[in-house]
Design an enzyme around this catalytic site. Sequence first.
Site, short mmCIF file in Angstrom:
data_model
loop_
_atom_site.label_atom_id
_atom_site.label_comp_id
_atom_site.label_asym_id
_atom_site.label_seq_id
_atom_site.Cartn_x
_atom_site.Cartn_y
_atom_site.Cartn_z
N GLY B 15 7.30 -20.69 2.89
CA GLY B 15 7.58 -22.12 2.88
C GLY B 15 6.55 -22.85 2.01
N VAL B 81 6.68 -10.51 10.10
CA VAL B 81 5.38 -10.06 10.62
C VAL B 81 5.40 -10.17 12.14
CG1 VAL B 81 2.90 -10.50 10.68
CG2 VAL B 81 4.16 -10.66 8.52
N GLU B 176 18.87 -38.67 8.72
CA GLU B 176 19.55 -38.24 7.49
C GLU B 176 20.87 -37.55 7.80
OE1 GLU B 176 16.10 -36.25 5.95
OE2 GLU B 176 15.72 -37.81 4.46
#
Lengths: 450, 450
Positions: B15, B81, B176
């Site tokens: 990210g 992970v 939004e």
Amino acid sequence: MAGERRHRVVIVGSGFGGLFAAKALRRAPVDITLVARTTHHLFQPLLYQVATGILSPGEVAPATREILRRQRNVEVLLGDVTDVDVEGRTLTAEAPGTTFTVGYDSLVVAAGATQSYFGNDGFAAHAPGMKSIDDALELRGRIFGAFEMAELETDPVAAERWMTFVVVGAGATGVEMAGQIAELAHRTLPGEFRRIDPRTARILLLDAADAVLGTFGDELSTKALRRLHQLGVEVELGMKVVGVDETGIELVDRYDKPHRVECMTKMWAAGVSGAPLGARLARAAGVETDRAGRVVVEPDCTLAGHPEIFVVGDLMSLDRLPGVAQVAIQSAKHAAGQITRRLRGEPTGQPFRYRDKGSMATISRFSAVASVGKLRLSGFLGWLLWLAVHLLYLVGFKNRVTAVLHWFVSFIGRGRSERTVTLQQVLARTALIERDVSEPERVLRARGGR
Amino acid sequence: MAGERRHRVVIVGSGFGGLFAAKALRRAPVDITLVARTTHHLFQPLLYQVATGILSPGEVAPATREILRRQRNVEVLLGDVTDVDVEGRTLTAEAPGTTFTVGYDSLVVAAGATQSYFGNDGFAAHAPGMKSIDDALELRGRIFGAFEMAELETDPVAAERWMTFVVVGAGATGVEMAGQIAELAHRTLPGEFRRIDPRTARILLLDAADAVLGTFGDELSTKALRRLHQLGVEVELGMKVVGVDETGIELVDRYDKPHRVECMTKMWAAGVSGAPLGARLARAAGVETDRAGRVVVEPDCTLAGHPEIFVVGDLMSLDRLPGVAQVAIQSAKHAAGQITRRLRGEPTGQPFRYRDKGSMATISRFSAVASVGKLRLSGFLGWLLWLAVHLLYLVGFKNRVTAVLHWFVSFIGRGRSERTVTLQQVLARTALIERDVSEPERVLRARGGR
């Protein structure tokens, strides 16, 4: 006019056949219901570009109701048509959690074809076909995922298996897929990996026949073969697939000698059969299906004894016509014309005449083969023709603009804009394998609960 | 230099935190391994546009290894992970069918956050979150699918349930989403249906707090509320969700009075919690996590007693910093700076100082609210700033060009280019519900067999 009941046309399918039948009836005094299993119209000739990361699903699969928005005599319904009552003139369709019936005066069945594994449906889980957006996204996930897995693999034998890609079927779709995977390996991916060299990927194109693009004629077939070799694609002809498993594919050559290729990523572009609805319709109407499960129709595309039922496109068995977009479009228009004539009280029963507008296949960027009438084009000229024709037929202005942009990125640049792999592909694959589902229909039906 | 072992930095996550940590180390004398659960970098601020059919996944989620292609000191590995051995300085990761370990000298954990249902994980199947491309495609399928189902429904009560959309959480993402669904219902879809009128869709935005966009301050919050009302969004504040099922949502208001809203399509944008890796890492290193499952770090973003381990971005608990892109980017750069200083032998331990560059949220086309320093912008001016900032931060030239094109199509025109619903969404949903899987991680792991 209020209260007067107009002639009701039901169209099954939203591919080339269904969409063009609806459009051809835009000025006819009819009420049309188009029922389809997906909410989009699929521009199938460009599906391989979704599978290899060039185009987005939206560019080749616009919403059917958006395309038909302004045609006020059509309603579009989501539904998987499961049965036709040819006497009662109604059909039954299923959507998630619901079942509904629709009555018709005229019926146009354009339900298309599914991938055929020639009786070996177990191959499907390991070698997906190339008939739907789902297929393309599944293959996209597998192809890009294979390079990811090879980068992780410490065992060289296993890494080689991830780096081997087998395409079964050397028709247009198979040739286009093999060519695009070669371009991925040689142009897009080098430089992105640190442990593997994507250029060492092995791409095999197999066919039981003895030529690639056999229907294009010797000259273009030879040129296509030469171009595939230049791209690094290994073409193995006269090879029959007898087994497909997770880690490889089993073959026999023309001398019946067995071979095995170790490979994780397999794709199937070898054959099609009519959608299951075809067999059910044929049984109900008392007509035959051919070996490929397509419905045998009269010369005017109707069913014998049922002049109100038309079967068009890939599901139609007539004069050995091929399963290509132009047959679907032209037979759909023919059916629409017959319906209009009948409503006008004009004589019907005119036979469908197919006008072959030619065929083409891209092999790589700037290189395609095209056969139009007596004209044979290959290389850059063939590619220019391919570009022009595909731009002309792509639906909608905005799809044309964004497709050109993505082509620019991929052909002039080296990138692939649309290569996002999602967990949904992982989940869907697991679900498919666990349930041994080889037909998407069954899944749609299984979903009823929601 | 051959044979000399360079300092090894392992970054977990692709990210904003992971990507910017890698980029900030591009000139450092280190070998970087970036391990992430997806092969893409997600531009999360535009995810709601994928969920509502404006942008394609490729535009907001380019391949991480493509972005980092020219940075030769980074390798990118696909892996989830699962554990960190803080004494042995290795971590364990899983990929489909394989497990591998990677050793580190410095570790930057930027594993992000997942949607939080505040202990009610059962809500997830009925009200998907908005944290991943999968979430966005799932919601896209549900939103467009709901209008399809309403068109089929003959029972008016059931049809109304399909036409009711509930967004839980009135932060930026929720506002939004609600705004975009309203624009879909009022601008894109009218004219495409024959039995329902999409403009009658009911869109509810719920929050337990008493303001929308609470963090933006009273002035912008009020303006956003007014604009949402103009768009036809019903905003219900002081409402706590106590139950979510297939056909509706159960609420209690601030006077503890129960309410129920009948609705098929629910989405959850109400809270986040640190990725599960955070808790495992904290346990291993003997540090705390906060109530939201984020790892409590020292002022320099390291773990107490482990100056070689950094936690940055949404997974970091420090000074009540919000989980926004800028915190992730700046804390990642801070961690990279600390690693570089240590390698140069310079003193380390400088505290991370966050520079608030402001925040913004689009409510509809041409209308956004933005808070930058003392400046408060709303309406068209806010929207222009939104446009400029998002163009600036979108990764890659080609993504900028195609995004602008799709924005043009959606904001000037009325279309949505990317609304293809696939069977994969159906399959994935069924699989998720059947298995009661609320964390994508478990699925990735369950897949081991392939």
